[in-house]
Design a protein around this motif. Structure first.
Motif, PDB file in Angstrom:
ATOM      1  N   UNK A   1      21.661  58.231  26.627  1.00 36.19           N
ATOM      2  CA  UNK A   1      21.358  56.822  26.378  1.00 36.19           C
ATOM      3  C   UNK A   1      19.920  56.494  26.762  1.00 36.19           C
ATOM      4  N   UNK A   2      19.482  57.020  27.915  1.00 32.96           N
ATOM      5  CA  UNK A   2      18.124  56.713  28.371  1.00 32.96           C
ATOM      6  C   UNK A   2      17.099  57.232  27.388  1.00 32.96           C
ATOM      7  N   UNK A   3      17.285  58.442  26.922  1.00 36.33           N
ATOM      8  CA  UNK A   3      16.291  59.005  26.014  1.00 36.33           C
ATOM      9  C   UNK A   3      16.306  58.252  24.693  1.00 36.33           C
ATOM     10  N   UNK A   4      17.514  57.853  24.264  1.00 36.53           N
ATOM     11  CA  UNK A   4      17.583  57.064  23.033  1.00 36.53           C
ATOM     12  C   UNK A   4      16.907  55.717  23.222  1.00 36.53           C
ATOM     13  N   UNK A   5      17.133  55.121  24.410  1.00 37.56           N
ATOM     14  CA  UNK A   5      16.578  53.798  24.668  1.00 37.56           C
ATOM     15  C   UNK A   5      15.043  53.840  24.626  1.00 37.56           C
ATOM     16  N   UNK A   6      14.478  54.934  25.134  1.00 34.44           N
ATOM     17  CA  UNK A   6      13.022  55.050  25.110  1.00 34.44           C
ATOM     18  C   UNK A   6      12.510  55.086  23.662  1.00 34.44           C
ATOM     19  N   UNK A   7      13.205  55.859  22.806  1.00 31.65           N
ATOM     20  CA  UNK A   7      12.789  55.923  21.401  1.00 31.65           C
ATOM     21  C   UNK A   7      12.894  54.562  20.731  1.00 31.65           C
ATOM     22  N   UNK A   8      13.981  53.885  21.050  1.00 31.91           N
ATOM     23  CA  UNK A   8      14.206  52.565  20.456  1.00 31.91           C
ATOM     24  C   UNK A   8      13.098  51.609  20.905  1.00 31.91           C
TER      25      UNK A   8
ATOM     26  N   UNK B   1      11.472  66.148  16.987  1.00 30.58           N
ATOM     27  CA  UNK B   1      11.731  66.026  18.414  1.00 30.58           C
ATOM     28  C   UNK B   1      11.041  64.749  18.863  1.00 30.58           C
ATOM     29  N   UNK B   2      11.838  63.760  19.257  1.00 33.83           N
ATOM     30  CA  UNK B   2      11.272  62.446  19.531  1.00 33.83           C
ATOM     31  C   UNK B   2      10.686  62.386  20.934  1.00 33.83           C
ATOM     32  N   UNK B   3       9.990  61.274  21.191  1.00 35.73           N
ATOM     33  CA  UNK B   3       9.379  61.066  22.508  1.00 35.73           C
ATOM     34  C   UNK B   3      10.449  61.086  23.596  1.00 35.73           C
ATOM     35  N   UNK B   4      11.541  60.353  23.348  1.00 35.80           N
ATOM     36  CA  UNK B   4      12.610  60.280  24.346  1.00 35.80           C
ATOM     37  C   UNK B   4      13.179  61.666  24.640  1.00 35.80           C
ATOM     38  N   UNK B   5      13.349  62.460  23.585  1.00 37.43           N
ATOM     39  CA  UNK B   5      13.884  63.808  23.778  1.00 37.43           C
ATOM     40  C   UNK B   5      12.904  64.661  24.561  1.00 37.43           C
TER      41      UNK B   5
ATOM     42  N   UNK C   1      10.650  63.519  26.772  1.00 38.55           N
ATOM     43  CA  UNK C   1      10.555  63.065  28.159  1.00 38.55           C
ATOM     44  C   UNK C   1      11.718  63.605  28.980  1.00 38.55           C
ATOM     45  N   UNK C   2      12.929  63.596  28.403  1.00 38.63           N
ATOM     46  CA  UNK C   2      14.088  64.072  29.156  1.00 38.63           C
ATOM     47  C   UNK C   2      14.385  65.561  28.886  1.00 38.63           C
ATOM     48  N   UNK C   3      13.492  66.206  28.146  1.00 38.50           N
ATOM     49  CA  UNK C   3      13.645  67.639  27.908  1.00 38.50           C
ATOM     50  C   UNK C   3      14.909  67.987  27.143  1.00 38.50           C
ATOM     51  N   UNK C   4      15.137  67.308  26.014  1.00 35.72           N
ATOM     52  CA  UNK C   4      16.334  67.561  25.215  1.00 35.72           C
ATOM     53  C   UNK C   4      15.923  68.164  23.868  1.00 35.72           C
ATOM     54  N   UNK C   5      16.893  68.791  23.239  1.00 37.07           N
ATOM     55  CA  UNK C   5      16.615  69.437  21.969  1.00 37.07           C
ATOM     56  C   UNK C   5      17.869  69.369  21.106  1.00 37.07           C
ATOM     57  N   UNK C   6      17.699  69.146  19.798  1.00 34.81           N
ATOM     58  CA  UNK C   6      18.847  69.209  18.885  1.00 34.81           C
ATOM     59  C   UNK C   6      18.965  70.636  18.391  1.00 34.81           C
ATOM     60  N   UNK C   7      20.131  71.255  18.607  1.00 35.07           N
ATOM     61  CA  UNK C   7      20.323  72.624  18.118  1.00 35.07           C
ATOM     62  C   UNK C   7      21.610  72.682  17.311  1.00 35.07           C
ATOM     63  N   UNK C   8      21.692  73.684  16.499  1.00 35.04           N
ATOM     64  CA  UNK C   8      22.905  73.939  15.751  1.00 35.04           C
ATOM     65  C   UNK C   8      23.963  74.480  16.728  1.00 35.04           C
ATOM     66  N   UNK C   9      25.243  74.365  16.355  1.00 35.36           N
ATOM     67  CA  UNK C   9      26.295  74.845  17.271  1.00 35.36           C
ATOM     68  C   UNK C   9      26.085  76.318  17.579  1.00 35.36           C
ATOM     69  N   UNK C  10      25.554  77.041  16.602  1.00 34.00           N
ATOM     70  CA  UNK C  10      25.313  78.463  16.808  1.00 34.00           C
ATOM     71  C   UNK C  10      24.133  78.685  17.751  1.00 34.00           C
TER      72      UNK C  10
END
Lengths: 257, 639
Positions: B14-21, B76-80, B82-91
């Motif tokens: 939520x925090x990382x999303x909120x930053x992007x928003x 990879x957005x700013x929020x992601x 800042x909080x060191x997140x990444x979108x990956x495939x299930x694999x």
């Protein structure tokens, strides 16, 4: 066991953060007038053990009996009266670097003074003379009015000894007193401890890194490993196998001359 | 798909999303602001017409949400970051574009029911359906493949930076040209029409005006548009300086009249030139010289005295050597008279054998008497005499009259640079009338003592309290922590309220004056020093504390013999530094009633007495600089 000066029973210390067990059911006794050396690797619990004896660190479990008094249960004010007869010297000397040598030495008398006198720093003439005497004993009489941070490491540790002498200690706890010093200075410091032990009848508990120093000065050695006692006996009984057990397979004995 | 459950805490997500928003919300706000600004800059009369309809706000909210979601799914957005997140495939691989798009679309469609999934700790729909997951990114190692500024985030941050400066420029109403505009003189003019003026004749105009400044220049120009074909077009302007506070003479050349001159006699003819000198000022003018110059030849004549408003006529025998020939008359050529305006002393006449022509000049400008007691803004009537000194009649023309005001800014700087130390030792009568003996020196001493008192009192209070605000002294039990929090809270709150606000509060409480100032400075000093002291106590070497405890010392003895000796030198340094700050603060708290040198400073400022302001400011600078120097030297010695 009634003649034991210091008796430690099942002493355990667990640090709350991270649940680190520093001491594990440690039991031993020390007779009056002994020079007991505690050896062991870094983190084996040597410092914790010494600080538990004067309760700078509160033990988690177990009993410490000093001269027939169980000190683990003492109130803070009673504890302070016990502490004033226990001298302590430290690896990092723990002097106030910006104060003069004599001011540092005089803090050794704080336990004997009424609080109001201590608060305004009113040391008696007798205390001052005694401080100069003790500084002369460790060869620092003419450095009395010099700032502590202008002294060399060995000199600073001698001020620490003078401070402990001010307490008229029955027991001296020395927490790695020579680890920060070079070999030659180390021997001079150890000789002061030996002198206190022999001439003043002070019971000494010193933790040391070097086995050679322990062999040379200790009347008895105990070894700690992971907070447990792995050796207890006269220095000459530590042979190569025992050494490997205490310090690990890869250890190599180094000698301090 | 057990592992498709949310891989990280909902809070982080939520925090990382909120930053992007927030970033997109900021962009939306900025775009609307810019749109508004430029719209109304162009269409001033449509002000208030550019408004968002009722459905506009939900649209903006939805739009920004959607932009944030798209950014998060597609790159990879700013929020992601800042909080060191990444979108990956299930694999575990990089998701394909299709997966990313599916993630964004499903997210947008299922937003309303997402909270339910989150609360029930069920796998989130958009993650399940797109086969992607948001996971903590492995720590990036090594250098990035591309230069930082060329990445999407680099481009984005450059855009945001430029955008922000643009927005800030408008919001803060930065206006650089005004800096220079205000330095230029301002002139207000009006035109009077003259139908005709015959050769050798004069006409008189009366111009009512208002004196806006204590000292102002009035300028008159005949025929500014150049409608009349004059024989000399550079002698059409004359000026006068009106000064409320000084009564001075002002010499001008009223007329230059050629006598017994005949065009038919040609070159070489001797004739006379009569020069009329007028003192258009109210005061008498002493002895001065009047020069008539033509070519290389100059004729001087002496005038022993010329009373105010009077004129004197001098005749010079001359010879016509060329055609056209220019004769220039200068009053007070030796600059012996202290005039109100020394720049209006010359006039010229051109004689031309070939053609006859009109020649308009301003003979004199006089004004109705000024009353110094009425001050600025009083009415004044100016009388302007326009003369045609040429050889032909002039047709219709206008006479332009007007004030030339020096820029007030220039005036201010000039006065500031010319400090007036009249009341350095001697009390200013303005204050004496109120029963106050305020001279600069007096108030400077008062100010220094205010600062000293506040520093000493503040330090005395802060010293004991600071130990209660140190973690290593208090952090042993719950009660200690409570006191620590309370004291630190007090320090932080009271420190963040500026001295000037405290001064306004105390000015109401105990009345205007130095006492209010001392109280304000003291309160702020306690909080500021307390915080500095506490931090110093927290940063001490814990070794000596242990040593004093080991010899049987109590907690109080530990503070006295292990803490205080360690912190005293830095306490002194902080206190001296604070004294320094207090001297600076005490010079301005008079603005809200705190007393001190500011009493004079702000009175002079309000009255526009910039010369006196300059004197006070110089004194403040000297004292502050001295204090700074002394305390700096002392601090060096201590530590």
């Amino acid at each position: 066991m009634t003649d034991a000066y210091l008796r430690i029973e099942d002493l355990t210390k667990v640090y709350e953060r991270g649940q680190v067990v520093a001491l594990r059911d440690l039991s031993f006794t020390v007779a009056k007038g002994e020079f007991l050396v505690v050896i062991g690797l870094s983190g084996s619990g040597k410092s914790t053990l010494l600080r538990c004896i004067n309760r700078l660190i509160e033990p988690t479990r177990g009993k410490i009996v000093l001269d027939g008094v169980e000190i683990t249960g003492l109130s803070p004010s009673r504890m302070r009266r016990v502490r004033r007869r226990i001298g302590m010297i430290f690896q990092q000397f723990n002097l106030i670097r910006r104060s003069t040598v004599i001011a540092n030495t005089l803090t050794g008398r704080l336990g004997y003074m009424p609080t109001w006198k201590a608060m305004i720093g009113l040391f008696s003439q007798d205390d001052r003379e005694r401080a100069l005497e003790n500084l002369a004993r460790v060869g620092l009489r003419e450095k009395a009015y010099v700032r502590a941070d202008e002294l060399s490491g060995g000199q600073q540790q001698r001020v620490g000894i003078a401070r402990a002498l001010m307490q008229d200690p029955e027991l001296l706890l020395a927490d790695e007193p020579v680890s920060a010093l070079d070999p030659a200075t180390s021997h001079s410091i150890m000789q002061y401890l030996e002198w206190m032990n022999r001439e003043r009848g002070v019971t000494v508990l010193a933790s040391l890194h070097f086995l050679s120093l322990a062999r040379r000065y200790g009347t008895r050695i105990i070894a700690l490993k992971d907070g447990q006692l792995v050796f207890d006996g006269p220095p000459k009984l530590i042979d190569n196998a025992k050494f490997k057990e205490i310090y690990g397979e890869d250890a190599e004995e180094v000698e301090v001359r | 798909m057990a592992d498709s459950s949310p891989a990280l805490p909902l809070k982080t997500r939520l925090l990382s999303f909120f930053l992007d928003w927030l970033v997109w919300g900021y962009v939306a706000y900025g775009v609307m602001y810019l749109l508004n600004h430029y719209w109304y800059t162009v269409h001033v009369d449509w002000y208030g017409t550019l408004t968002l309809p009722a459905w506009g706000w939900p649209l903006v909210v939805a739009g920004t949400l959607e932009m944030a979601a798209l950014c998060r799914a597609l790159g990879r957005s700013l929020g992601q970051r800042v909080w060191g997140l990444n979108v990956v495939s299930v694999s575990g691989a990089r998701p394909r574009l299709g997966q990313r798009l599916r993630r964004a679309v499903v997210w947008s469609l299922t937003v309303p029911v997402q909270p339910a999934f989150a609360v029930l700790r069920r796998p989130l729909l958009h993650e399940v359906l797109s086969g992607t997951r948001l996971v903590p990114a492995p720590r990036a190692s090594g250098t990035p493949a591309r230069a930082a500024l060329l990445t999407q985030w680099g481009v984005m941050s450059v855009f945001l930076a430029v955008f922000t400066i643009w927005l800030g420029w408008l919001i803060a109403e930065v206006n650089v040209p005004v800096l220079f505009e205000r330095l230029r003189p301002v002139s207000t003019t009006r035109d009077a029409r003259v139908p005709a003026l015959r050769s050798g004749e004069a006409t008189t105009l009366r111009v009512p005006a208002t004196l806006a400044e204590a000292r102002q220049v009035f300028t008159v120009t005949a025929d500014p548009q150049g409608r009349v074909a004059e024989s000399d077009t550079v002698n059409n302007t004359q000026r006068i300086t009106l000064d409320l506070n000084a009564s001075r003479p002002d010499l001008v050349i009223e007329a230059i009249i050629p006598r017994s001159w005949d065009r038919s006699r040609g070159l070489g003819q001797p004739f006379e030139v009569e020069v009329v000198v007028r003192n258009q000022g109210p005061a008498d003018a002493g002895p001065f010289m009047v020069r008539l110059q033509t070519g290389e030849t100059a004729y001087d004549a002496g005038v022993s005295a010329l009373p105010g408003r009077e004129a004197v006529s001098i005749s010079y025998p001359v010879v016509l050597t060329t055609s056209p020939q220019v004769f220039t008359a200068i009053a007070d050529v030796g600059n012996e008279v202290a005039e109100s305006d020394a720049t209006n002393n010359a006039q010229r006449l051109t004689l031309d054998l070939a053609t006859a022509g009109p020649d308009l000049v301003i003979s004199s400008i006089t004004h109705s008497p000024l009353n110094p007691d009425l001050g600025r803004g009083q009415p004044v009537t100016l009388t302007v005499v326009v003369r045609n000194q040429g050889t032909a009649d002039a047709g219709p023309f206008v006479v332009r009259t007007g004030w030339t005001e020096t820029s007030r800014v220039v005036e201010m700087w000039r006065e500031l640079g010319n400090p007036d130390f009249e009341y350095f030792l001697q009390p200013d009568p303005v204050f004496v009338r109120r029963g106050l003996s305020h001279s600069i020196l007096n108030l400077m001493v008062v100010t220094i003592f205010m600062a000293l008192l506040a520093t000493v009192l503040g330090a005395l209070f802060a010293f004991p309290v600071s130990f209660a605000g140190a973690r290593n002294i208090m952090g042993f039990n719950a009660a200690g922590w409570a006191v620590y929090g309370l004291v630190r809270g007090f320090f932080n709150v009271f420190r963040s309220i500026e001295t000037i606000l405290w001064a306004s509060v105390f000015a109401v409480w105990v009345g205007w004056g130095t006492f209010a100032g001392v109280l304000a400075l003291t309160i702020h000093t306690i909080a500021a020093l307390g915080k500095l002291y506490s931090e110093q106590v927290e940063s001490i070497d814990p070794g000596p504390l242990e040593a004093v405890l080991a010899v049987g010392g109590s907690r109080w003895e530990v503070i006295r013999h292990a803490v205080i000796p360690q912190v005293i030198p830095s306490f002194w340094a902080f206190t001296l530094y604070r004294w320094d700050i207090n001297v600076r603060m005490s010079t301005i708290i008079a603005l809200v009633g705190g007393g001190g040198i500011g009493d004079m400073l702000f009175l002079y400022k309000d009255e526009g007495m910039w010369g006196k302001v300059g004197a006070v400011v110089i004194c403040i600078v000297v004292v502050v600089w001295l204090m700074d120097y002394i305390s700096g030297r002392l601090r060096e010695r201590i530590t």
